[in-house]
Design a protein around this motif. Structure first.
Motif, short mmCIF file in Angstrom:
data_model
loop_
_atom_site.label_atom_id
_atom_site.label_comp_id
_atom_site.label_asym_id
_atom_site.label_seq_id
_atom_site.Cartn_x
_atom_site.Cartn_y
_atom_site.Cartn_z
N CYS A 25 0.67 -1.14 0.02
CA CYS A 25 0.01 0.06 0.11
C CYS A 25 0.92 1.26 -0.05
CB CYS A 25 -0.97 0.01 1.18
SG CYS A 25 -0.17 0.18 2.75
N ASP A 26 0.21 2.36 0.04
CA ASP A 26 0.82 3.49 -0.23
C ASP A 26 1.83 3.96 1.20
OD1 ASP A 26 1.42 6.23 -1.44
OD2 ASP A 26 0.33 6.95 0.03
N CYS A 27 1.15 3.82 2.41
CA CYS A 27 1.79 3.97 3.65
C CYS A 27 2.92 2.90 3.89
CB CYS A 27 0.75 4.52 4.65
SG CYS A 27 -0.18 3.04 5.37
N GLY A 28 2.84 1.74 3.45
CA GLY A 28 3.70 0.83 4.07
C GLY A 28 3.12 -0.09 4.99
N GLY A 29 1.91 -0.03 5.42
CA GLY A 29 1.22 -0.84 6.42
C GLY A 29 1.31 -2.14 6.05
N VAL A 30 1.04 -2.39 4.73
CA VAL A 30 1.05 -3.68 4.18
C VAL A 30 1.97 -3.78 2.93
CG1 VAL A 30 -0.61 -5.47 3.04
CG2 VAL A 30 -1.65 -3.60 4.64
N ARG A 31 2.83 -4.67 3.33
CA ARG A 31 3.87 -5.25 2.26
C ARG A 31 3.77 -6.60 1.96
NH1 ARG A 31 5.72 -2.42 -1.56
NH2 ARG A 31 7.58 -3.68 -1.72
N TYR A 32 3.82 -7.12 0.73
CA TYR A 32 3.77 -8.56 0.50
C TYR A 32 4.77 -8.73 -0.88
CZ TYR A 32 1.06 -6.70 -3.47
OH TYR A 32 0.69 -6.24 -4.56
N ARG A 33 4.98 -10.19 -0.81
CA ARG A 33 5.77 -10.58 -1.97
C ARG A 33 5.14 -11.83 -2.58
NH1 ARG A 33 8.58 -14.27 1.42
NH2 ARG A 33 8.51 -13.40 3.29
N VAL A 34 5.27 -12.14 -3.92
CA VAL A 34 4.67 -13.34 -4.67
C VAL A 34 5.82 -14.30 -5.17
CG1 VAL A 34 3.28 -13.97 -6.59
CG2 VAL A 34 2.72 -11.72 -5.20
N THR A 35 5.71 -15.44 -4.80
CA THR A 35 6.76 -16.30 -5.20
C THR A 35 6.09 -17.41 -6.32
OG1 THR A 35 5.85 -17.99 -3.44
CG2 THR A 35 7.91 -16.50 -2.79
N GLY A 36 4.96 -17.18 -6.64
CA GLY A 36 4.46 -17.84 -7.66
C GLY A 36 4.25 -17.09 -9.03
N PRO A 37 3.51 -17.75 -10.04
CA PRO A 37 3.01 -17.19 -11.18
C PRO A 37 1.78 -16.08 -10.93
CG PRO A 37 2.56 -19.58 -11.51
CD PRO A 37 3.49 -19.48 -10.23
N LEU A 38 1.85 -15.23 -11.61
CA LEU A 38 0.84 -14.28 -11.56
C LEU A 38 0.23 -14.31 -13.00
CD1 LEU A 38 2.45 -11.06 -10.38
CD2 LEU A 38 0.83 -12.33 -9.09
N ARG A 39 -1.18 -14.31 -13.01
CA ARG A 39 -2.28 -14.21 -14.16
C ARG A 39 -2.06 -12.85 -14.65
NH1 ARG A 39 -7.86 -13.33 -12.28
NH2 ARG A 39 -7.26 -11.38 -12.25
N ASN A 40 -2.28 -12.84 -15.91
CA ASN A 40 -2.32 -11.24 -16.55
C ASN A 40 -3.51 -10.80 -15.80
OD1 ASN A 40 0.00 -10.79 -18.31
ND2 ASN A 40 -1.07 -12.30 -19.78
N VAL A 41 -3.67 -9.38 -16.08
CA VAL A 41 -4.73 -8.32 -15.59
C VAL A 41 -6.01 -8.61 -15.92
CG1 VAL A 41 -5.12 -6.18 -14.80
CG2 VAL A 41 -2.75 -6.82 -14.70
#
Length: 136
Positions: A13-29
Motif C-alpha cells: 500500500c501507499d503508507c507501507g502498512g501492508v507489504r507483500y511478496r509473490v513467489t509463484g506465477p501471476l495471471r495477467n490483469v
C-alpha cells in the motif's frame, strides 16, 4: 532447512502498512467494472491473481478485510485506505491482487475486461482488450 523461494513480485500500500511478496506465477490483469468493484476502488478493479500459498506478507498489521457478502471479501490497508486484494470463498486457493499495488515493473498486460456493461459512463474501455458485458 527451509527452501528459499524465488520472488516473482513485490507490492504494498501507499503508507507501507501492508507489504507483500509473490513467489509463484501471476495471471495477467483482468479489469472488472461491476458496481461493487467500482465503488470499492473508486474506478474499476484491475487485478492479477496468485495461488494463496504463493502470497507472503512482510508487513500486514494494517491489512483489514471487508466481508462484502458471505462469499466475497476485499482486503485493504486500514491506515491509508489502499485497495489491495479480492477473494472469493468458491476459489479459496486463489487471491486477486490489485495491479496498482504491485511494484514496477510487473511484466503483466491487461488481457480481459469483465462487467463492461457496468463501466462508469465517464470511462472509455480499451477497444483492443476483449470485453464481456457481464462475468465470464
Amino acid at each position: 532447512m527451509e527452501k528459499i523461494q524465488e520472488i516473482r513480485a513485490t507490492g504494498g500500500c501507499d503508507c507501507g502498512g501492508v507489504r507483500y511478496r509473490v513467489t509463484g506465477p501471476l495471471r495477467n490483469v483482468v479489469d472488472c467494472h461491476c458496481e461493487p468493484c467500482r465503488r470499492i476502488t473508486g474506478h474499476h478493479m484491475a487485478a492479477t491473481s496468485v495461488a494463496e500459498r504463493d502470497l507472503h506478507f512482510d508487513t500486514k498489521e494494517a491489512l483489514t478485510w471487508y466481508q462484502r457478502t458471505p462469499t466475497v471479501r476485499y482486503g485493504f490497508c486500514s491506515h491509508c485506505g489502499a485497495s489491495l486484494f479480492w477473494a472469493a470463498s468458491d476459489k479459496p486457493e486463489r487471491v486477486s491482487i490489485t495491479a496498482g499495488s504491485l511494484d514496477q515493473p510487473t511484466g503483466l498486460i491487461t488481457e480481459e475486461i469483465i462487467y463492461a456493461a457496468e463501466a462508469g459512463d465517464y470511462h472509455r474501455l480499451d477497444p483492443d482488450v476483449p470485453a464481456l458485458p457481464g462475468d465470464h
